[in-house]
Design an enzyme around this catalytic site. Structure first.
Site, PDB file in Angstrom:
ATOM      1  N   SER A 144       0.856  -1.195   0.000  1.00 34.56           N
ATOM      2  CA  SER A 144       0.000   0.000   0.000  1.00 34.56           C
ATOM      3  C   SER A 144       0.888   1.240   0.000  1.00 34.56           C
ATOM      4  CB  SER A 144      -0.863  -0.012   1.263  1.00 34.56           C
ATOM      5  OG  SER A 144      -1.458   1.247   1.489  1.00 34.56           O
ATOM      6  N   TYR A 157      -3.502  -0.785  10.008  1.00 35.22           N
ATOM      7  CA  TYR A 157      -3.317  -0.956   8.563  1.00 35.22           C
ATOM      8  C   TYR A 157      -1.928  -0.465   8.149  1.00 35.22           C
ATOM      9  CZ  TYR A 157      -4.517  -0.891   3.560  1.00 35.22           C
ATOM     10  OH  TYR A 157      -4.553  -1.112   2.205  1.00 35.22           O
TER      11      TYR A 157
HETATM   12  P1  NAP Z   1     -11.750  -5.291  -0.970  1.00 35.67           P
HETATM   13  O1  NAP Z   1     -12.636  -5.144  -2.152  1.00 35.67           O
HETATM   14  O2  NAP Z   1     -12.272  -5.012   0.390  1.00 35.67           O
HETATM   15  O3  NAP Z   1     -11.086  -6.727  -1.033  1.00 35.67           O
HETATM   16  C1  NAP Z   1     -10.419  -7.311   0.055  1.00 35.67           C
HETATM   17  C2  NAP Z   1     -10.363  -8.786  -0.189  1.00 35.67           C
HETATM   18  O4  NAP Z   1      -9.729  -9.445   0.932  1.00 35.67           O
HETATM   19  C3  NAP Z   1     -11.763  -9.390  -0.313  1.00 35.67           C
HETATM   20  O5  NAP Z   1     -11.734 -10.417  -1.247  1.00 35.67           O
HETATM   21  C4  NAP Z   1     -11.971  -9.937   1.081  1.00 35.67           C
HETATM   22  O6  NAP Z   1     -12.950 -10.929   1.179  1.00 35.67           O
HETATM   23  C5  NAP Z   1     -10.593 -10.472   1.361  1.00 35.67           C
HETATM   24  N1  NAP Z   1     -10.447 -10.797   2.758  1.00 35.67           N
HETATM   25  C6  NAP Z   1     -10.492  -9.969   3.809  1.00 35.67           C
HETATM   26  N2  NAP Z   1     -10.389 -10.657   4.948  1.00 35.67           N
HETATM   27  C7  NAP Z   1     -10.268 -11.961   4.598  1.00 35.67           C
HETATM   28  C8  NAP Z   1     -10.136 -13.162   5.326  1.00 35.67           C
HETATM   29  N3  NAP Z   1     -10.124 -13.195   6.661  1.00 35.67           N
HETATM   30  N4  NAP Z   1     -10.028 -14.317   4.643  1.00 35.67           N
HETATM   31  C9  NAP Z   1     -10.055 -14.328   3.298  1.00 35.67           C
HETATM   32  N5  NAP Z   1     -10.191 -13.219   2.551  1.00 35.67           N
HETATM   33  C10 NAP Z   1     -10.300 -12.052   3.201  1.00 35.67           C
HETATM   34  O7  NAP Z   1     -10.542  -4.288  -1.119  1.00 35.67           O
HETATM   35  P2  NAP Z   1      -9.349  -4.183  -2.191  1.00 35.67           P
HETATM   36  O8  NAP Z   1      -9.093  -2.742  -2.306  1.00 35.67           O
HETATM   37  O9  NAP Z   1      -9.618  -4.978  -3.397  1.00 35.67           O
HETATM   38  O10 NAP Z   1      -8.167  -4.806  -1.342  1.00 35.67           O
HETATM   39  C11 NAP Z   1      -7.285  -5.795  -1.842  1.00 35.67           C
HETATM   40  C12 NAP Z   1      -5.902  -5.538  -1.261  1.00 35.67           C
HETATM   41  O11 NAP Z   1      -5.416  -4.314  -1.797  1.00 35.67           O
HETATM   42  C13 NAP Z   1      -5.876  -5.381   0.248  1.00 35.67           C
HETATM   43  O12 NAP Z   1      -4.726  -6.019   0.768  1.00 35.67           O
HETATM   44  C14 NAP Z   1      -5.780  -3.874   0.429  1.00 35.67           C
HETATM   45  O13 NAP Z   1      -5.187  -3.532   1.648  1.00 35.67           O
HETATM   46  C15 NAP Z   1      -4.921  -3.522  -0.745  1.00 35.67           C
HETATM   47  N6  NAP Z   1      -4.949  -2.117  -1.143  1.00 35.67           N
HETATM   48  C16 NAP Z   1      -6.114  -1.519  -1.549  1.00 35.67           C
HETATM   49  C17 NAP Z   1      -6.078  -0.186  -1.932  1.00 35.67           C
HETATM   50  C18 NAP Z   1      -7.303   0.544  -2.406  1.00 35.67           C
HETATM   51  O14 NAP Z   1      -7.225   1.754  -2.634  1.00 35.67           O
HETATM   52  N7  NAP Z   1      -8.438  -0.097  -2.594  1.00 35.67           N
HETATM   53  C19 NAP Z   1      -4.883   0.532  -1.907  1.00 35.67           C
HETATM   54  C20 NAP Z   1      -3.731  -0.114  -1.486  1.00 35.67           C
HETATM   55  C21 NAP Z   1      -3.776  -1.434  -1.117  1.00 35.67           C
HETATM   56  P3  NAP Z   1     -14.485 -10.515   1.464  1.00 35.67           P
HETATM   57  O15 NAP Z   1     -15.026  -9.911   0.206  1.00 35.67           O
HETATM   58  O16 NAP Z   1     -15.121 -11.817   1.825  1.00 35.67           O
HETATM   59  O17 NAP Z   1     -14.468  -9.541   2.604  1.00 35.67           O
END
Ligand code: NAP
Length: 252
Positions: A144, A157
């Protein structure tokens, strides 16, 4: 070495992508499949939509909860039984909890560290036990901007993603000479569930947009290309980097 399209192909490779049901993880799973990989799509929620986008011949649904280490070996075992190898692991699953530092609870600390950092380490360890036998593998952690910056109201986080950057470097140092590339991607601000609260706050949303040189938030698909590169033979000499894919945010 002369570069060829094969250096960017993932044909014959098997990838595990966690959090593949939605957002960035879904885009990565679909992107790696488009480049030729078979994909074990790991989700605690159903991954049917992702399997539908890839096709059942090239995608395996794996239900698993990554808040603990209990399901890790089963993820590897189910993937091995299906494809016979684990060549690529993308540690994408992650959560965020928002609260002022002064009010931040131990529960919100533990939940985020366990999923974003502890689980990424132990799943990498389980995958590396297979990869080290083949002297070949790619591990890509989804870090991130909070691997580089402090942020506000997201103490666990920021700690988890800064820790993940350090872990990426440590694992690269231990495994680079043994055939495994460990790297990370640091996405900027991406339109997913993770950032819904930010996008619903008009002041924060405008301040963020104003700072992004590209002039827009990222789409999840913007992240997949860099992951596909790091997963490919073209990145064989890339070790221990945390690559921002952020529309220029950190350059500002
Ligand atoms: P998201 O749509 O909330 O996706 C998060 C994913 O992680 C979902 O598939 C979620 O499953 C899964 N997850 C969470 N807890 C879990 C658990 N205990 N067991 C299995 N799966 C689990 O958000 P995203 O933005 O795509 O995030 C993906 C990654 O990118 C994360 O590591 C996040 O920190 C990182 N990131 C995101 C951003 C951003 O701007 N969006 C920026 C930097 C980094 P569920 O759907 O079942 O909850």
């Amino acid at each position: 070495m002369t570069l060829s399209p094969a250096d960017f192909s993932l044909a014959g490779k098997t990838a595990i992508v966690t959090g593949a049901n939605t957002g960035i993880g879904q885009a990565i799973a679909v992107g790696l499949a488009a480049m030729g990989a078979r994909v074990a799509a790991v989700g605690r929620s159903p991954v049917d939509e992702t399997i539908g986008l890839i096709g059942t011949e090239k995608a395996l649904p794996v239900r698993a909860d990554l808040s603990t280490t209990a399901d890790h070996q089963r993820i590897i075992d189910e993937t091995m039984a299906w494809a016979g190898s684990v060549d690529i692991l993308v540690n994408n699953a992650g959560i965020i909890r928002r609260q002022d530092a002064i009010e931040f609870s131990e529960a919100d600390w533990d939940a985020v560290i366990d999923t974003n950092l502890k689980s990424a380490f132990f799943l990498s360890q389980a995958a590396a036990r297979v990869m080290l036998k083949n002297q070949s593998g790619k591990i890509i952690n989804i870090a991130s901007l909070l691997s580089f910056q402090g942020g506000i109201r997201i103490a666990s986080y920021t700690a988890s993603k800064s820790g993940l950057a350090g872990l990426t470097r440590l694992l690269a140092c231990e495994w680079a000479a043994r055939g495994i590339n460990v790297n990370a991607i640091a996405p900027g601000y991406v339109v997913t569930n993770n950032t819904q609260a930010l996008r619903e706050d008009p002041d924060r949303a405008r301040a963020i947009l104003d700072r992004i040189p590209a002039g827009r938030w990222a789409d999840p698909g913007d992240i997949a290309g860099a992951v596909a590169f790091l997963a490919s033979p073209a990145a064989d000499y890339v070790h221990g980097v945390v690559l921002p894919v952020d529309g220029g945010w950190l350059a500002r």
